[in-house]
Design a protein around this motif. Structure first.
Motif, PDB file in Angstrom:
ATOM      1  N   ILE A   1       3.510   7.131  -6.535  1.00 30.06           N
ATOM      2  CA  ILE A   1       2.361   8.045  -7.221  1.00 30.06           C
ATOM      3  C   ILE A   1       2.779   9.483  -6.539  1.00 30.06           C
ATOM      4  O   ILE A   1       2.797  10.295  -7.468  1.00 30.06           O
TER       5      ILE A   1
ATOM      6  N   TYR B   1      -7.471   9.078  -8.004  1.00 26.59           N
ATOM      7  CA  TYR B   1      -6.210   9.249  -8.246  1.00 26.59           C
ATOM      8  C   TYR B   1      -5.681  10.522  -7.619  1.00 26.59           C
ATOM      9  O   TYR B   1      -4.504  10.440  -6.843  1.00 26.59           O
TER      10      TYR B   1
ATOM     11  N   MET C   1      -4.518  10.250  -3.914  1.00 27.06           N
ATOM     12  CA  MET C   1      -3.273   9.621  -3.529  1.00 27.06           C
ATOM     13  C   MET C   1      -2.029  10.757  -4.259  1.00 27.06           C
ATOM     14  O   MET C   1      -1.135  10.666  -3.599  1.00 27.06           O
TER      15      MET C   1
ATOM     16  N   LEU D   1       3.091   1.699  -3.174  1.00 22.98           N
ATOM     17  CA  LEU D   1       2.408   2.123  -4.506  1.00 22.98           C
ATOM     18  C   LEU D   1       2.114   3.756  -4.127  1.00 22.98           C
ATOM     19  O   LEU D   1       2.150   4.509  -5.103  1.00 22.98           O
ATOM     20  N   LEU D   2       1.751   4.135  -3.124  1.00 26.91           N
ATOM     21  CA  LEU D   2       1.460   5.637  -2.732  1.00 26.91           C
ATOM     22  C   LEU D   2       2.938   6.432  -2.985  1.00 26.91           C
ATOM     23  O   LEU D   2       2.639   7.412  -3.586  1.00 26.91           O
TER      24      LEU D   2
ATOM     25  N   ASP E   1       0.966  -1.016   0.088  1.00 27.51           N
ATOM     26  CA  ASP E   1       0.053   0.046   0.036  1.00 27.51           C
ATOM     27  C   ASP E   1       0.938   1.238   0.152  1.00 27.51           C
ATOM     28  O   ASP E   1       0.668   2.099  -0.924  1.00 27.51           O
TER      29      ASP E   1
ATOM     30  N   PHE F   1      -9.556   2.518  -2.976  1.00 31.55           N
ATOM     31  CA  PHE F   1     -10.281   1.244  -3.667  1.00 31.55           C
ATOM     32  C   PHE F   1     -11.356   1.232  -2.853  1.00 31.55           C
ATOM     33  O   PHE F   1     -12.408   0.855  -3.380  1.00 31.55           O
TER      34      PHE F   1
ATOM     35  N   THR G   1     -13.657   9.572  -2.958  1.00 30.55           N
ATOM     36  CA  THR G   1     -14.042   8.808  -3.856  1.00 30.55           C
ATOM     37  C   THR G   1     -15.227   8.097  -3.700  1.00 30.55           C
ATOM     38  O   THR G   1     -15.659   7.661  -4.878  1.00 30.55           O
TER      39      THR G   1
ATOM     40  N   TYR H   1      -4.274   6.427   1.049  1.00 34.08           N
ATOM     41  CA  TYR H   1      -3.470   5.153   0.512  1.00 34.08           C
ATOM     42  C   TYR H   1      -4.351   4.603  -0.609  1.00 34.08           C
ATOM     43  O   TYR H   1      -5.649   5.008  -0.587  1.00 34.08           O
ATOM     44  N   PRO H   2      -3.609   3.721  -1.309  1.00 33.27           N
ATOM     45  CA  PRO H   2      -4.376   3.149  -2.423  1.00 33.27           C
ATOM     46  C   PRO H   2      -5.584   2.338  -1.983  1.00 33.27           C
ATOM     47  O   PRO H   2      -6.737   2.328  -2.835  1.00 33.27           O
ATOM     48  N   THR H   3      -5.446   1.614  -0.836  1.00 30.85           N
ATOM     49  CA  THR H   3      -6.580   0.886  -0.437  1.00 30.85           C
ATOM     50  C   THR H   3      -7.811   1.627   0.201  1.00 30.85           C
ATOM     51  O   THR H   3      -8.724   1.387   0.155  1.00 30.85           O
TER      52      THR H   3
END
Length: 204
Positions: free
Chosen positions: A30, A157, A160, A26-27, A23, A171, A125, A166-168
């Motif tokens: 980005i 997006y 992030m 990936l953050l 997690d 999501f 989101t 975080y990406p989670t």
């Protein structure tokens, strides 16, 4: 039995640890490699989430009033219900999870904006995907679906990119938003069926 329980707990903790590592990795990709020239654009996209989400059902309902179209008003109410449901679920999950923002846990994350609430899930989101999903269900045309989800994805997006989620989180927000729209659609369809068994669709 005790060894099996211990192994299960160890495996669960190991999985959570790996998920957390993926997690934040990936953050970092980005956030730390972002094009800083796009910061104002990303802030604008992220700030559009609530005005667009709230304004969409209001505008559609106003059109329904002007044209005296009950079907259009029903669609607007459905979109508004979906937004309300996603907001309620997101706030409930935030109070339960109480996950700190990534920039609070990882000082290397460069947050462009500050947030006062908890991180999981991303309410921006969830609102965007609730609007995109419910709008697409109310008006199932490619020229509605494509830009709606493109905008919702951009909002996710941007959260992030700005270092605030975080990406989670993003999501989960997308799942909550889309799920809220489907839940409201099914609930409305069930209520309408009880009132008028011959109805096949929510808008008929």
């Amino acid at each position: 039995m005790s060894k099996l329980i211990f192994f299960s707990i160890f495996l669960f903790c190991f999985s959570i640890s790996n998920a957390q590592n993926s997690d934040i990795d990936l953050l970092k990709k980005i956030n730390l490699n972002r094009n800083t020239n796009l910061e104002s654009t990303m802030v604008g996209i992220t700030n559009s989430a609530m005005p667009v989400s709230v304004g969409t059902p209001i505008i559609i309902y106003a059109v329904g009033l002007i044209e005296k179209d009950s079907t259009t008003k029903k669609k607007a109410i459905f979109i508004g219900e979906s937004l309300a449901a996603s907001a309620f679920i997101s706030l409930a999950l935030k109070s339960i999870a109480k996950r700190e923002r990534p920039y609070e846990t990882y000082p290397e994350i460069e947050n462009v904006t500050l947030e006062s609430s908890y991180s999981f899930p991303s309410a921006h989101t969830s609102s965007a995907f609730s609007t995109a999903t419910s709008l697409s269900m109310a008006y199932p045309k490619w020229y509605v679906i494509a830009p709606s989800f493109l905008w919702a994805g951009a909002v996710g997006y941007s959260r992030m990119y700005l270092g605030v989620h975080y990406p989670t989180d993003v999501f989960a927000g997308a799942i909550v938003g889309s799920g809220s729209a489907f839940l409201c659609y099914k609930l409305n369809k069930w209520i309408n069926k009880k009132r008028a068994p011959h109805q096949k669709k929510l808008w008929e």
